[in-house]
Enzyme design. Structure first.
Site, PDB file in Angstrom:
ATOM      1  N   ASP A  68      -3.030   3.144   1.025  1.00  0.00           N
ATOM      2  CA  ASP A  68      -2.382   1.944   1.555  1.00  0.00           C
ATOM      3  C   ASP A  68      -3.382   0.825   1.804  1.00  0.00           C
ATOM      4  OD1 ASP A  68      -3.512   2.854   3.951  1.00  0.00           O
ATOM      5  OD2 ASP A  68      -1.754   4.135   4.257  1.00  0.00           O
ATOM      6  N   LYS A  77       1.882  -1.869   2.657  1.00  0.00           N
ATOM      7  CA  LYS A  77       2.672  -3.099   2.750  1.00  0.00           C
ATOM      8  C   LYS A  77       2.417  -3.999   1.555  1.00  0.00           C
ATOM      9  CE  LYS A  77       3.183  -3.650   7.625  1.00  0.00           C
ATOM     10  NZ  LYS A  77       2.248  -3.727   8.698  1.00  0.00           N
ATOM     11  N   GLY A  86     -10.469   5.371   7.580  1.00  0.00           N
ATOM     12  CA  GLY A  86     -10.974   5.986   8.803  1.00  0.00           C
ATOM     13  C   GLY A  86     -10.755   7.480   8.823  1.00  0.00           C
ATOM     14  N   MET A  94      -5.786  -1.811  16.116  1.00  0.00           N
ATOM     15  CA  MET A  94      -4.573  -2.604  15.862  1.00  0.00           C
ATOM     16  C   MET A  94      -4.293  -3.582  16.996  1.00  0.00           C
ATOM     17  SD  MET A  94      -2.184   0.454  14.339  1.00  0.00           S
ATOM     18  CE  MET A  94      -2.835   1.729  15.407  1.00  0.00           C
TER      19      MET A  94
END
Ligand code: SAH
Length: 479
Positions: free
Chosen positions: A271, A293, A325, A407
């Site tokens: 992703d 996305k 990560g 985030m």
């Protein structure tokens, strides 16, 4: 290959644009019994001639006079001497029928003329040490029996190519040639039992991963055969999923295991968080499936990603779910393996360097410090659908620790206000590391009262990590 575009989102299928340096395409040419024209009879011609003879070429040497080594070859009948100057008429006479031409005189102009004439006849030509007029160049080679590793920089940096060759030389076990010969001799047998390419590939890969490879390298074919037969007898293995942490972006931070699995997977699900430099390291013929996305639509729902992994594994693929990560830190690794277990799909899990570790090291901010941070808390700054941040605020306001927020960029104003509301001082240190460990990394430091404004002004974008606490004051940058 251009990996400095790490900031511009994933590339499709790892295709990079060609440039003059990458436009050199390595191929292996069959030279056994084939005529090659070597122009020049001196020192330079000796080097090339030796290489050509090693590969079984039939050499015609066009030169006025011969160095004693070349003379020796001629006398032993291994090389034919065409006496004379390398002028246009001689070349026109001797070029046709050659598969390759080496212009190896010590006169650059002569070499260039040879190159031009050969080129006009569409015969591949190498003007030694002069890539510009050449239509092919000879890469530096590491040789182990039939195995050849060729290193080329497209003529850009021959010294670097040689240095890399030395490193590979040290890396490739001596017995690699024997291993290759062993595998060749057992090829027919394996193909007969397993007509499908995919199955054969898997058997050989399992063989290489097991002890049989070392045995074949050591010349112990009997033991190696026992291993190979066991693999041939074993039922076809079902597919599986490898959930692999790829680290925060710098490819050097991959684990050896991650790299090995990246080189073995049939398909790769990735992703947005994955840097293109990492995708470039995936095996070329693996299918790359983007599940993140896209501009015009949301990310695939987690259910669909799970189903895709399960469907592929059940069809026998080795599916690599490559995650930025570490898969178990805000990576939904837990949810994904639960779904796999429920579907009865086998999995392997490989940890990765999480953004906190990578960003800390590459920005010079320690995560703990004896003087001021006895603990470190990882929290997510991702708000729930209703915009509410559901966080352990009281714990986060403890001053003797570091708080790392993943985030947290879009909710930074709320995060800072929340912490101030819990009594942390206005000048409490905060850092932001954007695109940590990647070429475009940016680091900002400020305080709870000004960091949100700074981030907005600098247009900090995801992925970025927020580090809160006095460790930020201990930031060190290499002199
Ligand atoms: N599993 C990942 C985290 C996924 S959540 C890990 O262990 O790192 C995604 C968040 O991770 C991003 O919003 C950002 O806060 C952080 N992140 C991931 N890669 C990053 C990077 N290279 N630099 C800074 N932050 C990063």
């Amino acid at each position: 290959m251009n990996t400095s575009s790490a900031s511009s989102g994933p590339v499709a299928g790892g295709i990079s644009e060609s440039d003059p340096q990458t436009g050199w395409f390595p191929i292996s040419v069959r030279l056994a019994g084939v005529r090659v024209l070597l122009v020049g009879g001196g020192e330079i011609a000796v080097n090339k001639g030796r290489l050509l003879l090693d590969h079984g070429a039939r050499i015609d040497v066009l030169a006025e006079s011969l160095n004693p080594v070349v003379q020796g070859w001629v006398e032993s009948g291994r090389v034919r001497h065409v006496a004379g100057r390398a002028d246009e008429s001689a070349l026109k006479e001797h070029l046709p029928g050659c598969r390759l031409v080496y212009a190896a005189t010590d006169d650059r102009d002569v070499n260039r003329q040879v190159a031009a004439l050969a080129d006009a006849l569409n015969i591949p030509v190498c003007a030694v040490d002069d890539p510009q007029p050449s239509s092919f160049i000879t890469p530096a080679q590491v040789r182990r029996g039939a195995v050849r590793v060729a290193v080329s920089t497209g003529g850009a940096a021959p010294v670097l190519a040689r240095r890399l060759r030395e490193q590979i030389e040290a890396l490739l076990p001596e017995g690699t040639g024997r291993l290759s010969a062993y595998m060749q001799s057992r090829r027919a047998q394996v193909s007969e039992r397993y007509p499908q390419v995919q199955d054969r590939k898997r058997i050989w890969e399992d063989f290489l991963d097991g002890p049989g490879a070392e045995e074949a390298r050591n010349g112990d074919d009997i033991r190696a055969d026992a291993r190979l037969n066991a693999l041939l007898d074993a039922a076809r293995k079902p597919g599986e999923v490898w959930l692999v942490g790829a680290g925060p972006g710098d490819p050097d931070l991959l684990t050896l295991k991650a790299l090995r699995l990246m080189q073995n997977a049939d398909s790769v699900l990735y992703d947005n968080l994955l840097s293109p430099a990492l995708l470039d390291m995936v095996r070329r013929d693996a299918e790359l499936v983007f599940v993140g996305k896209q501009r015009d639509r949301h990310a695939l729902p987690q259910d669909e990603i799970n189903n895709e992994m399960i469907r592929r594994a059940q069809a026998g693929e080795r599916v690599l779910r490559l995650k930025g990560g570490d898969p178990f830190i805000f990576g939904r690794g837990g949810e994904e393996i639960e779904a796999l277990v429920e579907a009865g799909v086998a999995f392997r899990l490989v940890p990765g360097i999480s953004a906190a570790n990578g960003c800390a090291a590459y920005s010079g901010i320690p995560l703990t410090h004896r003087d001021c941070a006895q603990a470190c808390l990882f929290v997510t700054g991702h708000a729930k659908a209703d915009g509410v941040l559901d966080l352990p605020w009281d714990d986060m306001a403890d001053r003797r620790q570091t708080v790392v927020i993943y985030m947290g960029i879009s909710t930074l104003p709320q995060l800072a206000a929340g912490l101030l509301g819990k009594g942390l001082p206005a000048d409490w240190p905060v850092a932001i590391v954007e695109r940590g460990t990647q070429p475009a990394q940016r680091v900002f430091t400020g305080t709870l009262s000004n960091i949100a404004l700074q981030a907005a002004e600098a247009q900090v974008k995801s992925p970025a990590l927020v580090i809160v606490g006095q460790v930020v004051m201990h930031r060190v940058v290499s002199p």
